[in-house]
Design a protein around this motif. Structure first.
Motif, mmCIF file in Angstrom:
data_model
loop_
_atom_site.group_PDB
_atom_site.id
_atom_site.type_symbol
_atom_site.label_atom_id
_atom_site.label_comp_id
_atom_site.label_asym_id
_atom_site.label_seq_id
_atom_site.Cartn_x
_atom_site.Cartn_y
_atom_site.Cartn_z
ATOM 1 N N SER A 3 80.655 55.461 65.206
ATOM 2 C CA SER A 3 79.220 55.327 65.432
ATOM 3 C C SER A 3 78.854 55.290 66.911
ATOM 4 C CB SER A 3 78.691 54.082 64.722
ATOM 5 O OG SER A 3 79.266 52.924 65.284
ATOM 6 N N ASP A 4 79.808 55.477 67.803
ATOM 7 C CA ASP A 4 79.537 55.504 69.240
ATOM 8 C C ASP A 4 79.226 56.943 69.650
ATOM 9 O OD1 ASP A 4 79.642 55.573 72.060
ATOM 10 O OD2 ASP A 4 81.025 53.872 72.093
ATOM 11 N N VAL A 5 77.944 57.227 69.796
ATOM 12 C CA VAL A 5 77.504 58.594 70.057
ATOM 13 C C VAL A 5 78.023 59.115 71.402
ATOM 14 C CG1 VAL A 5 75.252 57.985 71.048
ATOM 15 C CG2 VAL A 5 75.531 60.155 69.853
ATOM 16 N N ASP A 6 78.164 58.254 72.383
ATOM 17 C CA ASP A 6 78.668 58.699 73.688
ATOM 18 C C ASP A 6 80.116 59.161 73.591
ATOM 19 O OD1 ASP A 6 76.323 58.270 75.287
ATOM 20 O OD2 ASP A 6 76.716 56.127 75.172
ATOM 21 N N VAL A 7 80.932 58.409 72.877
ATOM 22 C CA VAL A 7 82.339 58.779 72.713
ATOM 23 C C VAL A 7 82.443 60.079 71.903
ATOM 24 C CG1 VAL A 7 84.543 58.085 71.690
ATOM 25 C CG2 VAL A 7 83.191 56.433 72.993
ATOM 26 N N SER A 8 81.646 60.178 70.869
ATOM 27 C CA SER A 8 81.651 61.388 70.044
ATOM 28 C C SER A 8 81.277 62.609 70.878
ATOM 29 C CB SER A 8 80.670 61.217 68.875
ATOM 30 O OG SER A 8 80.599 62.392 68.110
ATOM 31 N N THR A 9 80.267 62.468 71.702
ATOM 32 C CA THR A 9 79.846 63.584 72.550
ATOM 33 C C THR A 9 80.912 63.908 73.591
ATOM 34 O OG1 THR A 9 77.524 63.118 72.155
ATOM 35 C CG2 THR A 9 78.050 64.357 74.159
ATOM 36 N N ASP A 10 81.516 62.892 74.169
ATOM 37 C CA ASP A 10 82.597 63.143 75.127
ATOM 38 C C ASP A 10 83.754 63.894 74.479
ATOM 39 O OD1 ASP A 10 81.146 61.917 77.129
ATOM 40 O OD2 ASP A 10 82.260 60.025 77.038
ATOM 41 N N LEU A 11 84.036 63.582 73.223
ATOM 42 C CA LEU A 11 85.075 64.311 72.504
ATOM 43 C C LEU A 11 84.678 65.780 72.362
ATOM 44 C CD1 LEU A 11 87.728 64.414 70.934
ATOM 45 C CD2 LEU A 11 86.458 63.615 68.907
ATOM 46 N N GLY A 12 83.412 66.036 72.038
ATOM 47 C CA GLY A 12 82.930 67.410 71.956
ATOM 48 C C GLY A 12 83.059 68.145 73.283
ATOM 49 N N VAL A 13 82.745 67.472 74.364
ATOM 50 C CA VAL A 13 82.895 68.075 75.697
ATOM 51 C C VAL A 13 84.364 68.403 75.957
ATOM 52 C CG1 VAL A 13 82.680 67.614 78.175
ATOM 53 C CG2 VAL A 13 80.804 67.010 76.628
ATOM 54 N N SER A 14 85.247 67.519 75.552
ATOM 55 C CA SER A 14 86.688 67.777 75.709
ATOM 56 C C SER A 14 87.106 69.020 74.939
ATOM 57 C CB SER A 14 87.501 66.574 75.220
ATOM 58 O OG SER A 14 87.247 65.451 76.009
#
Length: 95
Positions: A3-14
């Motif tokens: 549920s941590d949207v920042d971590v999820s987005t960072d994973l997408g950037v990776s």
């Protein structure tokens, strides 16, 4: 933490930086399921669409959305700069 949207987005950037554009977009969809107005996610959708998928219309749509959602944010400034760069590089697009 799913549920941590920042971590999820960072994973997408990776994923994007490792050449996995479709997987990045899928991860961004997961981020938006948590927070549909997360400007960092939407900014990155535009980046992936423009630079990995060559989908300039999709990129413009995403970046316009960032500007509408969070007009005074760093993400909106980055989206505006990206829009200007795309338009400068492709002045006859859409004619």
């Amino acid at each position: 933490n799913p549920s941590d949207v920042d971590v999820s987005t960072d994973l997408g950037v990776s994923y994007f930086y490792t050449g996995q554009a479709d997987r990045a977009l899928h991860q961004f969809d997961r981020s938006l399921a948590v927070d549909p107005r997360h400007s960092k996610t939407i900014l990155n959708i535009g980046i992936v669409r423009a630079y990995a998928k060559q989908d300039l219309d999709g990129a413009e749509t995403a970046w316009q959305q960032v500007i509408e959602i969070a007009p005074d944010s760093p993400e909106a400034r980055a989206a505006q700069e990206a829009l200007e760069a795309i338009r400068a590089a492709h002045p006859d697009r859409g004619d």
